[in-house]
Scaffold this motif. Structure first.
Motif, PDB file in Angstrom:
ATOM      1  N   SER A   1       0.852  -1.194   0.000  1.00  0.00           N
ATOM      2  CA  SER A   1       0.000   0.000   0.000  1.00  0.00           C
ATOM      3  C   SER A   1       0.886   1.242   0.000  1.00  0.00           C
ATOM      4  O   SER A   1       2.027   1.211   0.450  1.00  0.00           O
ATOM      5  CB  SER A   1      -1.001   0.020   1.144  1.00  0.00           C
ATOM      6  OG  SER A   1      -0.389   0.364   2.355  1.00  0.00           O
ATOM      7  N   CYS A   2       0.353   2.321  -0.506  1.00  0.00           N
ATOM      8  CA  CYS A   2       1.185   3.493  -0.800  1.00  0.00           C
ATOM      9  C   CYS A   2       0.810   4.685   0.070  1.00  0.00           C
ATOM     10  O   CYS A   2      -0.330   5.161   0.039  1.00  0.00           O
ATOM     11  CB  CYS A   2       1.015   3.868  -2.275  1.00  0.00           C
ATOM     12  SG  CYS A   2       2.027   5.269  -2.799  1.00  0.00           S
ATOM     13  N   ASN A   3       1.784   5.182   0.818  1.00  0.00           N
ATOM     14  CA  ASN A   3       1.505   6.323   1.693  1.00  0.00           C
ATOM     15  C   ASN A   3       1.384   7.633   0.924  1.00  0.00           C
ATOM     16  O   ASN A   3       1.045   8.676   1.495  1.00  0.00           O
ATOM     17  CB  ASN A   3       2.579   6.448   2.788  1.00  0.00           C
ATOM     18  CG  ASN A   3       3.964   6.710   2.237  1.00  0.00           C
ATOM     19  OD1 ASN A   3       4.150   6.967   1.058  1.00  0.00           O
ATOM     20  ND2 ASN A   3       4.959   6.649   3.102  1.00  0.00           N
ATOM     21  N   GLN A   4       1.654   7.601  -0.377  1.00  0.00           N
ATOM     22  CA  GLN A   4       1.471   8.773  -1.234  1.00  0.00           C
ATOM     23  C   GLN A   4       0.127   8.749  -1.968  1.00  0.00           C
ATOM     24  O   GLN A   4      -0.201   9.692  -2.684  1.00  0.00           O
ATOM     25  CB  GLN A   4       2.601   8.836  -2.273  1.00  0.00           C
ATOM     26  CG  GLN A   4       3.991   8.919  -1.696  1.00  0.00           C
ATOM     27  CD  GLN A   4       4.195  10.167  -0.876  1.00  0.00           C
ATOM     28  OE1 GLN A   4       3.912  11.281  -1.339  1.00  0.00           O
ATOM     29  NE2 GLN A   4       4.686  10.022   0.341  1.00  0.00           N
ATOM     30  N   TYR A   5      -0.612   7.630  -1.807  1.00  0.00           N
ATOM     31  CA  TYR A   5      -1.847   7.412  -2.591  1.00  0.00           C
ATOM     32  C   TYR A   5      -1.543   7.432  -4.093  1.00  0.00           C
ATOM     33  O   TYR A   5      -2.403   7.772  -4.908  1.00  0.00           O
ATOM     34  CB  TYR A   5      -2.906   8.474  -2.293  1.00  0.00           C
ATOM     35  CG  TYR A   5      -3.540   8.427  -0.923  1.00  0.00           C
ATOM     36  CD1 TYR A   5      -3.226   7.436   0.004  1.00  0.00           C
ATOM     37  CD2 TYR A   5      -4.463   9.397  -0.547  1.00  0.00           C
ATOM     38  CE1 TYR A   5      -3.821   7.410   1.266  1.00  0.00           C
ATOM     39  CE2 TYR A   5      -5.061   9.377   0.710  1.00  0.00           C
ATOM     40  CZ  TYR A   5      -4.733   8.386   1.617  1.00  0.00           C
ATOM     41  OH  TYR A   5      -5.320   8.367   2.856  1.00  0.00           O
ATOM     42  N   ALA A   6      -0.317   7.080  -4.468  1.00  0.00           N
ATOM     43  CA  ALA A   6       0.064   7.130  -5.875  1.00  0.00           C
ATOM     44  C   ALA A   6      -0.429   5.920  -6.649  1.00  0.00           C
ATOM     45  O   ALA A   6      -0.541   5.973  -7.871  1.00  0.00           O
ATOM     46  CB  ALA A   6       1.586   7.239  -6.003  1.00  0.00           C
ATOM     47  N   ASP A   7      -0.697   4.824  -5.949  1.00  0.00           N
ATOM     48  CA  ASP A   7      -1.308   3.684  -6.628  1.00  0.00           C
ATOM     49  C   ASP A   7      -2.780   3.646  -6.246  1.00  0.00           C
ATOM     50  O   ASP A   7      -3.222   4.313  -5.316  1.00  0.00           O
ATOM     51  CB  ASP A   7      -0.605   2.372  -6.287  1.00  0.00           C
ATOM     52  CG  ASP A   7      -0.675   2.020  -4.804  1.00  0.00           C
ATOM     53  OD1 ASP A   7      -1.419   2.678  -4.051  1.00  0.00           O
ATOM     54  OD2 ASP A   7       0.022   1.086  -4.384  1.00  0.00           O
ATOM     55  N   PHE A   8      -3.553   2.882  -6.982  1.00  0.00           N
ATOM     56  CA  PHE A   8      -4.981   2.834  -6.683  1.00  0.00           C
ATOM     57  C   PHE A   8      -5.290   1.798  -5.617  1.00  0.00           C
ATOM     58  O   PHE A   8      -4.906   0.638  -5.725  1.00  0.00           O
ATOM     59  CB  PHE A   8      -5.818   2.499  -7.917  1.00  0.00           C
ATOM     60  CG  PHE A   8      -7.251   2.194  -7.550  1.00  0.00           C
ATOM     61  CD1 PHE A   8      -8.112   3.222  -7.236  1.00  0.00           C
ATOM     62  CD2 PHE A   8      -7.706   0.888  -7.449  1.00  0.00           C
ATOM     63  CE1 PHE A   8      -9.419   2.964  -6.843  1.00  0.00           C
ATOM     64  CE2 PHE A   8      -9.005   0.612  -7.053  1.00  0.00           C
ATOM     65  CZ  PHE A   8      -9.865   1.645  -6.753  1.00  0.00           C
ATOM     66  N   SER A   9      -5.981   2.229  -4.596  1.00  0.00           N
ATOM     67  CA  SER A   9      -6.680   1.335  -3.697  1.00  0.00           C
ATOM     68  C   SER A   9      -8.017   1.971  -3.400  1.00  0.00           C
ATOM     69  O   SER A   9      -8.140   3.205  -3.348  1.00  0.00           O
ATOM     70  CB  SER A   9      -5.896   1.062  -2.407  1.00  0.00           C
ATOM     71  OG  SER A   9      -5.875   2.211  -1.587  1.00  0.00           O
ATOM     72  N   SER A  10      -9.033   1.147  -3.216  1.00  0.00           N
ATOM     73  CA  SER A  10     -10.370   1.669  -2.985  1.00  0.00           C
ATOM     74  C   SER A  10     -10.440   2.488  -1.705  1.00  0.00           C
ATOM     75  O   SER A  10     -11.173   3.480  -1.617  1.00  0.00           O
ATOM     76  CB  SER A  10     -11.375   0.508  -2.915  1.00  0.00           C
ATOM     77  OG  SER A  10     -12.674   0.969  -2.648  1.00  0.00           O
ATOM     78  N   SER A  11      -9.659   2.089  -0.702  1.00  0.00           N
ATOM     79  CA  SER A  11      -9.689   2.822   0.570  1.00  0.00           C
ATOM     80  C   SER A  11      -9.221   4.260   0.391  1.00  0.00           C
ATOM     81  O   SER A  11      -9.873   5.204   0.839  1.00  0.00           O
ATOM     82  CB  SER A  11      -8.824   2.101   1.614  1.00  0.00           C
ATOM     83  OG  SER A  11      -7.508   1.903   1.133  1.00  0.00           O
ATOM     84  N   SER A  12      -8.085   4.456  -0.277  1.00  0.00           N
ATOM     85  CA  SER A  12      -7.506   5.795  -0.385  1.00  0.00           C
ATOM     86  C   SER A  12      -8.191   6.660  -1.429  1.00  0.00           C
ATOM     87  O   SER A  12      -8.323   7.876  -1.249  1.00  0.00           O
ATOM     88  CB  SER A  12      -6.006   5.699  -0.695  1.00  0.00           C
ATOM     89  OG  SER A  12      -5.778   4.982  -1.893  1.00  0.00           O
ATOM     90  N   VAL A  13      -8.644   6.075  -2.530  1.00  0.00           N
ATOM     91  CA  VAL A  13      -9.170   6.858  -3.654  1.00  0.00           C
ATOM     92  C   VAL A  13     -10.686   7.021  -3.589  1.00  0.00           C
ATOM     93  O   VAL A  13     -11.222   8.052  -3.991  1.00  0.00           O
ATOM     94  CB  VAL A  13      -8.748   6.220  -4.993  1.00  0.00           C
ATOM     95  CG1 VAL A  13      -9.292   7.016  -6.181  1.00  0.00           C
ATOM     96  CG2 VAL A  13      -7.227   6.129  -5.087  1.00  0.00           C
ATOM     97  N   PHE A  14     -11.394   6.019  -3.086  1.00  0.00           N
ATOM     98  CA  PHE A  14     -12.851   6.067  -3.052  1.00  0.00           C
ATOM     99  C   PHE A  14     -13.426   6.235  -1.640  1.00  0.00           C
ATOM    100  O   PHE A  14     -14.143   7.173  -1.348  1.00  0.00           O
ATOM    101  CB  PHE A  14     -13.442   4.787  -3.667  1.00  0.00           C
ATOM    102  CG  PHE A  14     -13.224   4.623  -5.133  1.00  0.00           C
ATOM    103  CD1 PHE A  14     -12.990   5.714  -5.956  1.00  0.00           C
ATOM    104  CD2 PHE A  14     -13.252   3.356  -5.716  1.00  0.00           C
ATOM    105  CE1 PHE A  14     -12.788   5.559  -7.319  1.00  0.00           C
ATOM    106  CE2 PHE A  14     -13.063   3.195  -7.078  1.00  0.00           C
ATOM    107  CZ  PHE A  14     -12.827   4.296  -7.883  1.00  0.00           C
ATOM    108  N   CYS A  15     -13.110   5.279  -0.766  1.00  0.00           N
ATOM    109  CA  CYS A  15     -13.826   5.187   0.508  1.00  0.00           C
ATOM    110  C   CYS A  15     -13.513   6.332   1.465  1.00  0.00           C
ATOM    111  O   CYS A  15     -14.433   6.967   2.019  1.00  0.00           O
ATOM    112  CB  CYS A  15     -13.525   3.847   1.180  1.00  0.00           C
ATOM    113  SG  CYS A  15     -14.076   2.412   0.234  1.00  0.00           S
TER     114      CYS A  15
END
Length: 572
Positions: free
Chosen positions: A223-237
């Protein structure tokens, strides 16, 4: 068991926070609907310094980063496994299905490979091509606008290639091939195997102010602390929760969907992992995105006088047509890659920079459909068992390696980066007899009846795996290398991995126009209950030779906007 009723009535209850559930949470909440998001695992934010594992070194783990306690390594952000304590599943008639369950906000998207491929025009109408399976009730043109918006919303790198069944999109700049990938490109193309830049959802360019840009640490699975990759938690939820329209219910195992006397959904019932009590939420719409098999389990456990065989199951198709991607892999030793200098960063993004989409005509082969090739190798962060096993490989290589101390250190440096791996990921044929169903005799620790699997590969999939290994060996030889391991034979299913092992299971609530042969319609809406929708991979009529996540999200976007439209018109 004590049952606690929640007096609040939500516009929508969404079960599952992964790719489909996260997208639905974003779309419905931004449309002004009041949403309850129910997740079986705990809250998770990739930026949380307590849980963050990005940039930790192997020696920070007592197991040196090995996968002895967690399936993908100590630092991989995978709160879940094929085996979850207290939550068994069973098999029937010799089935060996492997069912992955993720237990965290964002689900599997916290540790997926982020290979972001669109299905192509043939993938939606493959019965017209080879007479097998069924066509989808929608076409590529129906889903293309949502793919286009998804590319721009989430971000994906790649290149437009003009390939008939590997559609172009809106791409960020791809990273350059690494050394082992340059060798792969040369060898593969020499054999007529196509190679193009990968299509992956990591940001190689600034997309918005909420997310950073990839700095090539190759640790996206952590998981990426920069939100540079997609995860539903960081980008959506998390953005949706912060928007004030979403109430999050974590550590909540959904038991069933509640229905009224007309058979329409009124809410869901879940068991809290924190106090083991049963809670009931009320909602005008129920959206299931728990994963293909978990959603099927919830529906089959939602029995009532109106739905005696389970909610949505009047056709006896809930749980049927289950199928996973085919998979086989091989590694090789390439002498030309020995003795590499280590004073530079060859990490790149987490995963491959190039891949081979399906390149052949099945009419000339002994199996239908196709597969793509994922490429691995290079000099990533070493960890225990990071790339080669001296005692195992020496019988193939005949090299004077081994020992301990300085000699071992010298050998490790000498062979570091000299191995390449290839993984085939292909399409299986959807068959009605491959299914998951409720085991009448087993419950989990929460008292919820568990799933029982009955799944067998056919010769179509076995022959595809045999072709994968033939291709892998040819490419390794063309690189001047030596394939590792023996060529798997018929007694080993030609190296075909077990069903479920690729974690691409789809099809348990398949869509179709006929309620007698399908579970959902073309908007992923239950034929039997018009205020229940499915936004995971369950509605897939068939898989493809592509990973399914991008299509899950595109379909979820389409379904969610349909829900908003129907809600405004007071049809649901």
């Amino acid at each position: 068991m004590q049952i606690i009723e929640n007096a609040k009535v939500y516009d929508a209850i969404i079960v599952g926070s992964g790719a489909g559930g996260g997208m639905a949470t974003k779309i419905l909440s931004e449309a002004g609907m009041k949403v309850a998001l129910v997740e079986a695992g705990p809250y998770f934010d990739p930026k949380d310094p307590v849980t963050m594992t990005q940039l930790k070194n192997p020696w920070d783990s007592p197991r040196r980063g090995a996968s002895s306690t967690r399936a993908f390594g100590d630092f991989d952000m995978s709160w879940g496994d094929w085996s979850v304590d207290g939550e068994p599943y069973t098999q029937k008639d010799g089935s060996e299905f492997m069912w992955w369950r993720a237990r965290m906000l964002g689900g599997r998207t916290n540790h997926w490979g982020r290979i972001s491929l669109r299905f192509g025009p043939k993938d939606f109408k493959h019965r017209d091509v080879d007479g097998l399976g069924d066509n989808w009730p929608i076409s590529y043109d129906d889903i293309k606008p949502y793919y286009d918006r998804l590319d721009k919303m989430v971000g994906v790198y790649g290149t437009n290639e003009g390939r008939e069944n590997d559609p172009d999109g809106f791409f960020l700049p791809p990273p350059k091939p690494r050394l082992h990938e340059l060798y792969y490109i040369k060898a593969a193309r020499k054999l007529g195997v196509d190679v193009i830049p990968s299509r992956m959802s990591m940001l190689t360019k600034k997309l918005n102010n909420d997310r950073g840009v990839c700095f090539y640490c190759r640790q996206c699975g952590r998981s990426c602390n920069q939100y540079a990759d997609f995860s539903s938690s960081s980008v959506f939820c998390i953005p949706a929760i912060n928007g004030g329209q979403v109430d999050l219910h974590v550590n909540s195992m959904v038991k069933n969907v509640l229905t009224d006397e007309e058979g329409r959904a009124t809410g869901v019932s879940y068991i809290s992992k924190e106090d083991r009590k049963e809670y009931r939420l009320k909602g005008r719409v129920v959206v299931l995105g728990a994963s293909a098999c978990s959603t099927a389990r919830i529906l089959l456990n939602s029995k009532s006088s109106q739905h005696p065989n389970g909610l949505g199951n009047s056709s006896d198709n809930v749980g049927r047509y289950l199928h996973d991607s085919t998979g086989a892999g091989r590694s090789g030793f390439v002498p030309a890659l020995m003795d590499q200098k280590t004073g530079y960063n060859q990490d790149g993004t987490g995963g491959m920079h190039v891949y081979s989409p399906w390149w052949l005509d099945n009419k000339k082969l002994d199996f239908p459909r196709g597969y793509h090739i994922e490429v691995g190798g290079g000099m990533g962060m070493p960890h225990y068992g990071f790339g080669w096993n001296i005692s195992e490989y020496n019988k193939y290589l005949g090299l004077p390696t081994g020992g301990y101390g300085d000699k071992l250190r010298k050998d490790v440096k000498k062979f570091y980066g000299a191995f390449i791996s290839m993984a085939g990921r292909g399409e299986a044929i959807a068959r009605r007899e491959n299914r998951c169903e409720i085991d009448p005799d087993v419950v989990d620790q929460w008292g919820i009846p568990v799933l029982r699997f009955n799944y067998q590969w056919s010769d179509y999939e076995r022959h595809q795996a045999r072709h994968m290994h033939q291709t892998f060996e040819e490419i390794i030889h063309a690189m001047g290398g030596t394939p590792l391991g023996d060529t798997p034979g018929k007694d080993q299913d030609y190296g075909l991995l077990r069903p479920g092992q690729i974690i691409h299971e789809v099809g348990t609530t398949r869509m179709g126009d006929d309620p007698k042969t399908s579970v959902t319609n073309k908007f992923c809406q239950l034929h039997d209950a018009d205020n229940v929708f499915v936004v995971d991979a369950g509605p897939f009529t068939s898989q493809a030779d592509k990973n399914c996540t991008w299509t899950i999200m595109a379909l979820s976007m389409r379904t969610s906007e349909y829900i908003v439209e129907q809600f405004k018109q007071k049809n649901i």
